[in-house]
Design a protein around this motif. Structure first.
Motif, PDB file in Angstrom:
ATOM      1  N   LYS A 271       0.804  -1.230   0.000  1.00 22.88           N
ATOM      2  CA  LYS A 271       0.000   0.000   0.000  1.00 22.88           C
ATOM      3  C   LYS A 271       0.830   1.269   0.000  1.00 22.88           C
ATOM      4  CE  LYS A 271      -3.794  -2.128   2.575  1.00 22.88           C
ATOM      5  NZ  LYS A 271      -4.485  -2.188   3.868  1.00 22.88           N
ATOM      6  N   TYR A 272       1.982   1.218   0.589  1.00 24.49           N
ATOM      7  CA  TYR A 272       2.676   2.477   0.832  1.00 24.49           C
ATOM      8  C   TYR A 272       3.858   2.684  -0.103  1.00 24.49           C
ATOM      9  CZ  TYR A 272      -0.240   2.264   4.980  1.00 24.49           C
ATOM     10  OH  TYR A 272      -1.311   2.172   5.821  1.00 24.49           O
ATOM     11  N   LYS A 273       4.924   1.961   0.126  1.00 21.05           N
ATOM     12  CA  LYS A 273       6.165   2.241  -0.576  1.00 21.05           C
ATOM     13  C   LYS A 273       6.572   1.042  -1.427  1.00 21.05           C
ATOM     14  CE  LYS A 273      10.797   3.681   0.711  1.00 21.05           C
ATOM     15  NZ  LYS A 273      11.694   3.812   1.853  1.00 21.05           N
ATOM     16  N   MET A 274       6.994   1.300  -2.672  1.00 19.14           N
ATOM     17  CA  MET A 274       7.438   0.221  -3.547  1.00 19.14           C
ATOM     18  C   MET A 274       8.936  -0.006  -3.333  1.00 19.14           C
ATOM     19  SD  MET A 274       6.414  -1.980  -5.638  1.00 19.14           S
ATOM     20  CE  MET A 274       4.762  -1.316  -5.781  1.00 19.14           C
ATOM     21  N   THR A 275       9.293  -1.196  -2.877  1.00 18.11           N
ATOM     22  CA  THR A 275      10.689  -1.520  -2.581  1.00 18.11           C
ATOM     23  C   THR A 275      11.065  -2.875  -3.166  1.00 18.11           C
ATOM     24  OG1 THR A 275      10.138  -2.661  -0.516  1.00 18.11           O
ATOM     25  CG2 THR A 275      10.576  -0.283  -0.361  1.00 18.11           C
ATOM     26  N   ILE A 276      12.368  -3.136  -3.209  1.00 13.87           N
ATOM     27  CA  ILE A 276      12.872  -4.448  -3.629  1.00 13.87           C
ATOM     28  C   ILE A 276      12.312  -5.531  -2.698  1.00 13.87           C
ATOM     29  CG2 ILE A 276      14.959  -5.870  -3.845  1.00 13.87           C
ATOM     30  CD1 ILE A 276      14.742  -3.803  -6.093  1.00 13.87           C
ATOM     31  N   GLU A 548      13.903   1.651   9.737  1.00 13.26           N
ATOM     32  CA  GLU A 548      12.882   1.581   8.690  1.00 13.26           C
ATOM     33  C   GLU A 548      11.687   2.457   9.058  1.00 13.26           C
ATOM     34  OE1 GLU A 548      12.072  -2.630   8.704  1.00 13.26           O
ATOM     35  OE2 GLU A 548      10.601  -2.440  10.312  1.00 13.26           O
ATOM     36  N   GLU A 549      10.800   2.588   8.088  1.00 12.60           N
ATOM     37  CA  GLU A 549       9.572   3.348   8.310  1.00 12.60           C
ATOM     38  C   GLU A 549       8.450   2.380   8.640  1.00 12.60           C
ATOM     39  OE1 GLU A 549       8.365   7.074   5.935  1.00 12.60           O
ATOM     40  OE2 GLU A 549       7.339   5.409   4.945  1.00 12.60           O
ATOM     41  N   ASN A 550       7.738   2.644   9.722  1.00 13.42           N
ATOM     42  CA  ASN A 550       6.588   1.825  10.091  1.00 13.42           C
ATOM     43  C   ASN A 550       5.314   2.578   9.711  1.00 13.42           C
ATOM     44  OD1 ASN A 550       5.056  -0.239  11.247  1.00 13.42           O
ATOM     45  ND2 ASN A 550       4.924   0.847  13.196  1.00 13.42           N
ATOM     46  N   ASN A 551       4.506   1.943   8.853  1.00 12.72           N
ATOM     47  CA  ASN A 551       3.225   2.535   8.465  1.00 12.72           C
ATOM     48  C   ASN A 551       2.108   1.783   9.173  1.00 12.72           C
ATOM     49  OD1 ASN A 551       3.442   4.662   6.246  1.00 12.72           O
ATOM     50  ND2 ASN A 551       4.867   3.089   5.526  1.00 12.72           N
ATOM     51  N   TYR A 552       1.381   2.473  10.019  1.00 13.67           N
ATOM     52  CA  TYR A 552       0.270   1.826  10.716  1.00 13.67           C
ATOM     53  C   TYR A 552      -0.951   2.738  10.646  1.00 13.67           C
ATOM     54  CZ  TYR A 552      -2.520  -0.416  14.329  1.00 13.67           C
ATOM     55  OH  TYR A 552      -3.545  -1.033  15.013  1.00 13.67           O
ATOM     56  N   MET A 553      -1.980   2.246   9.973  1.00 11.33           N
ATOM     57  CA  MET A 553      -3.231   3.001   9.834  1.00 11.33           C
ATOM     58  C   MET A 553      -2.957   4.405   9.265  1.00 11.33           C
ATOM     59  SD  MET A 553      -5.537   0.852  11.227  1.00 11.33           S
ATOM     60  CE  MET A 553      -6.957   1.749  11.824  1.00 11.33           C
ATOM     61  N   GLY A 554      -1.987   4.476   8.331  1.00 16.31           N
ATOM     62  CA  GLY A 554      -1.673   5.753   7.705  1.00 16.31           C
ATOM     63  C   GLY A 554      -0.714   6.614   8.511  1.00 16.31           C
ATOM     64  N   TYR A 555      -0.369   6.169   9.738  1.00 17.66           N
ATOM     65  CA  TYR A 555       0.563   6.930  10.582  1.00 17.66           C
ATOM     66  C   TYR A 555       1.976   6.388  10.371  1.00 17.66           C
ATOM     67  CZ  TYR A 555       3.021   8.496  14.778  1.00 17.66           C
ATOM     68  OH  TYR A 555       3.945   9.037  15.638  1.00 17.66           O
ATOM     69  N   GLN A 556       2.902   7.283  10.068  1.00 20.05           N
ATOM     70  CA  GLN A 556       4.277   6.873   9.784  1.00 20.05           C
ATOM     71  C   GLN A 556       5.199   7.230  10.950  1.00 20.05           C
ATOM     72  OE1 GLN A 556       4.885   9.063   6.174  1.00 20.05           O
ATOM     73  NE2 GLN A 556       3.947   7.511   4.891  1.00 20.05           N
ATOM     74  N   SER A 557       6.073   6.283  11.280  1.00 19.02           N
ATOM     75  CA  SER A 557       7.048   6.553  12.343  1.00 19.02           C
ATOM     76  C   SER A 557       8.331   5.789  12.063  1.00 19.02           C
ATOM     77  CB  SER A 557       6.479   6.132  13.702  1.00 19.02           C
ATOM     78  OG  SER A 557       6.210   4.732  13.700  1.00 19.02           O
ATOM     79  N   ILE A 558       9.419   6.224  12.694  1.00 18.61           N
ATOM     80  CA  ILE A 558      10.697   5.515  12.573  1.00 18.61           C
ATOM     81  C   ILE A 558      10.664   4.292  13.488  1.00 18.61           C
ATOM     82  CG2 ILE A 558      13.160   5.652  13.128  1.00 18.61           C
ATOM     83  CD1 ILE A 558      13.083   8.580  12.238  1.00 18.61           C
ATOM     84  N   GLN A 559      11.122   3.174  12.962  1.00 17.71           N
ATOM     85  CA  GLN A 559      11.150   1.927  13.739  1.00 17.71           C
ATOM     86  C   GLN A 559      12.498   1.247  13.540  1.00 17.71           C
ATOM     87  OE1 GLN A 559       7.703  -1.068  14.155  1.00 17.71           O
ATOM     88  NE2 GLN A 559       8.857  -1.894  12.448  1.00 17.71           N
ATOM     89  N   LEU A 560      13.034   0.695  14.611  1.00 16.99           N
ATOM     90  CA  LEU A 560      14.274  -0.075  14.520  1.00 16.99           C
ATOM     91  C   LEU A 560      13.923  -1.538  14.294  1.00 16.99           C
ATOM     92  CD1 LEU A 560      16.240   1.478  17.533  1.00 16.99           C
ATOM     93  CD2 LEU A 560      15.955   2.374  15.205  1.00 16.99           C
TER      94      LEU A 560
END
Length: 568
Positions: A271-276, A548-560
């Motif tokens: 849904k969010y980011k296209m990655t390898i 990495e970026e954590n996407n939860y319910m549209g909310y983005q935060s930095i996650q280790l």
């Protein structure tokens, strides 16, 4: 859990790091990582962070490219029938979809052929040659296969069928007698980049054809969405030309992917980011499932779909096949691990070679990878196919499993592949002798270090450094993949600051804090649940992690994303 070996990469020259940090305005940890990857000045950083399409090489630098172009031009002038032939995995099916779409857009006397994994096996097959002969094809263009098919290409010639081979696997001692053999791994090929997957070789052929015949097709870059799927799925290095193709391919996949790939993105829940990584774990298994469970033609039909409705129809079929593949994978992995656990010799070996005649051929490569997750050593899983033992090999970082198999070639009917993945076939009565010889070959050449899971750490860091700006620069180092992996950091004196919980009884999640730092960060550790009690008790630890970026319910935060933990 097997204790992992942590290796902190050598620090580059401090003057280079300081100069780079100042020149491109990044923090010393970022400059350190770039210098470790060979980026030491402004121009190198510009090429790395801002790739351009003019960094792609001239396709005519590839050995035999002129011969391939000339033969295809002749076929079209003479209205000869052309067969596009590819393997049944992601690289093969994307290659066929790419070249067939290109050719069929202006030339109707063409078709495509994918071998049946179960009836024909890997690569060029007798049945494929017979199909071409019976249907009056004059030219076969093989993609992602053919480099070792000397006898079968000779057979095709006896029927008056010419071959053009586009492959990226290692050649044998003798090249097939094809009109052209496009493979940068040929010893006599001077092409500047050697690690293209099969689909990218097909793309270079299209580029060359369009350079010579611009009226045939508007823009070869239309195919970069297929090329990046093959680059990601075939686990090739994300360096050099592959990095440029992947960088622009991901943009095309996000903004203007063909209907079949859009359907896969939706089915995979990206849904969010296209990655390898998204391609590897979301899209690739669904494409591969076609050839693993039944016939890969469904995957090609998906990739050739011209409408959303048609694409979703084929996509749902692949989704069902992927669910079946998961079931086979889980049950066979369980059996394989039980075989190792129940045999003292197998438990203490430096290799795993298992054979069972009723295992599903379509998932044995996946099962080999699963076994390596538990027992970190070169692994071959075999089953019976067409009254032969057929196997898939996987390796551990740093060990060339292809070379080890080649040293056992006197027991094999055929084999092929790469440093880290290979396929092989032998008579069933030779399985035991092969198990013994493979163990001897590997034992004599593998070090104890390679048999211990490795966590490569780029740089030490303090939590105060981990800011949105820092993460933004890390993000711009994408696309990540082999030889350009997401940076892994080491932080010391870590403890839990709150919200410690177990997910599905095996994954750790908590808020992490570091002594002397005011920054508190969310952290997740997959399959690290066994550390819960010690962390809960307040023990301090060192942590290797990526950001990495954590996407939860549209909310983005930095996650280790924790790779491993060691307690002080």
């Amino acid at each position: 859990m097997v204790e992992k070996r942590w290796v902190l990469k050598d620090k580059p020259d401090k003057e280079i790091v300081d100069s780079l940090s100042h020149t491109i305005n990044v923090s010393p940890p970022i400059a350190t990582i770039l210098a470790q990857r060979g980026i030491t000045d402004f121009n190198g950083a510009k090429k790395f962070f801002r790739p351009t399409l003019d960094m792609l090489h001239d396709p005519f630098l590839m050995k035999d490219m002129d011969l391939a172009v000339s033969r295809i031009e002749k076929a079209i002038v003479n209205q000869e029938k052309i067969l596009v032939y590819g393997d049944y995995d992601v690289d093969g099916t994307t290659s066929v979809a790419l070249f067939f779409t290109f050719l069929n857009s202006f030339y109707s006397a063409c078709d495509f052929y994918i071998p049946d994994r179960y009836k024909e096996g890997y690569g060029i097959s007798e049945a494929g040659i017979e199909f071409a002969a019976e249907n009056n094809f004059n030219l076969i263009i093989s993609l992602d296969c053919g480099i070792k098919s000397v006898g079968l290409v000779e057979k095709a010639r006896s029927y008056g069928i010419d071959f053009i081979i586009c492959d990226h696997h290692r050649p044998g001692d003798k090249l097939p007698p094809a009109i052209a053999v496009l493979d940068p791994k040929r010893s006599d090929c001077q092409y500047p980049y050697k690690e293209l997957p099969g689909c990218a070789i097909g793309f270079k052929l299209v580029q060359a054809l369009v350079l010579q015949n611009p009226h045939w097709y508007k823009d070869p870059l239309d195919f970069l969405d297929l090329v990046v799927v093959s680059i990601a799925s075939d686990i090739v290095p994300i360096t050099g030309e592959n990095r440029v193709l992947a960088y622009f391919g991901l943009q095309r996949l996000k903004n203007s992917a063909r209907p079949g790939l859009r359907a896969l993105i939706k089915l995979a829940g990206i849904k969010y980011k296209m990655t390898i990584t998204g391609i590897v774990f979301g899209m690739a298994p669904r494409i591969n499932a076609a050839g693993r469970i039944s016939h890969a033609k469904t995957a090609v039909n998906l990739l050739l779909s011209e409408s959303e409705e048609e694409a979703y129809h084929f996509g749902e079929q692949l989704d069902v096949k992927n669910d079946k593949r998961r079931d086979f994978d889980a049950s066979i992995t369980e059996e394989a691990l039980a075989m190792i656990e129940g045999n003292e010799r197998l438990k203490t070996s430096k290799t795993t070679v298992l054979f069972k005649n009723d295992w599903h051929k379509g998932v044995i490569g996946i099962v080999a990878s699963r076994c390596i997750e538990r027992y970190h050593r070169p692994t071959i899983i075999m089953t019976m196919s067409n009254n032969k033992a057929t196997g898939s090999a996987r390796s551990v970082p740093g060990f060339d499993v292809y070379n080890a198999i080649e040293n056992c070639s006197d027991l094999l009917e055929q084999f092929g592949g790469h440093m880290y993945a290979a396929g092989l076939t032998m008579d069933i009565d030779k399985v035991e002798a092969f198990q013994k010889k493979f163990e001897e070959v590997v034992s004599s050449s593998i070090s104890e270090e390679l048999l211990t899971p490795l966590v490569n750490i780029d740089s030490e860091i303090t939590f105060n450094r981990i800011t949105p700006k820092f993460f933004n620069v890390i993000n711009q180092m994408e696309p990540f993949g082999p030889e350009n992996l997401c940076p892994v950091f080491l932080a010391e004196n870590i403890s839990v600051a709150g919200s410690l919980r177990l997910i599905k009884n095996k994954h750790l999640k908590f808020i992490a804090q570091q002594e002397g730092s005011t920054n508190r960060l969310e952290a997740i550790g997959f399959n690290l649940g066994e550390y819960e009690k010690r962390i809960k008790n307040g023990e301090k630890f060192r942590m290797a992690f990526s950001i990495e970026e954590n996407n939860y319910m549209g909310y983005q935060s930095i996650q280790l994303n924790i790779k491993d933990i060691k307690f002080d």
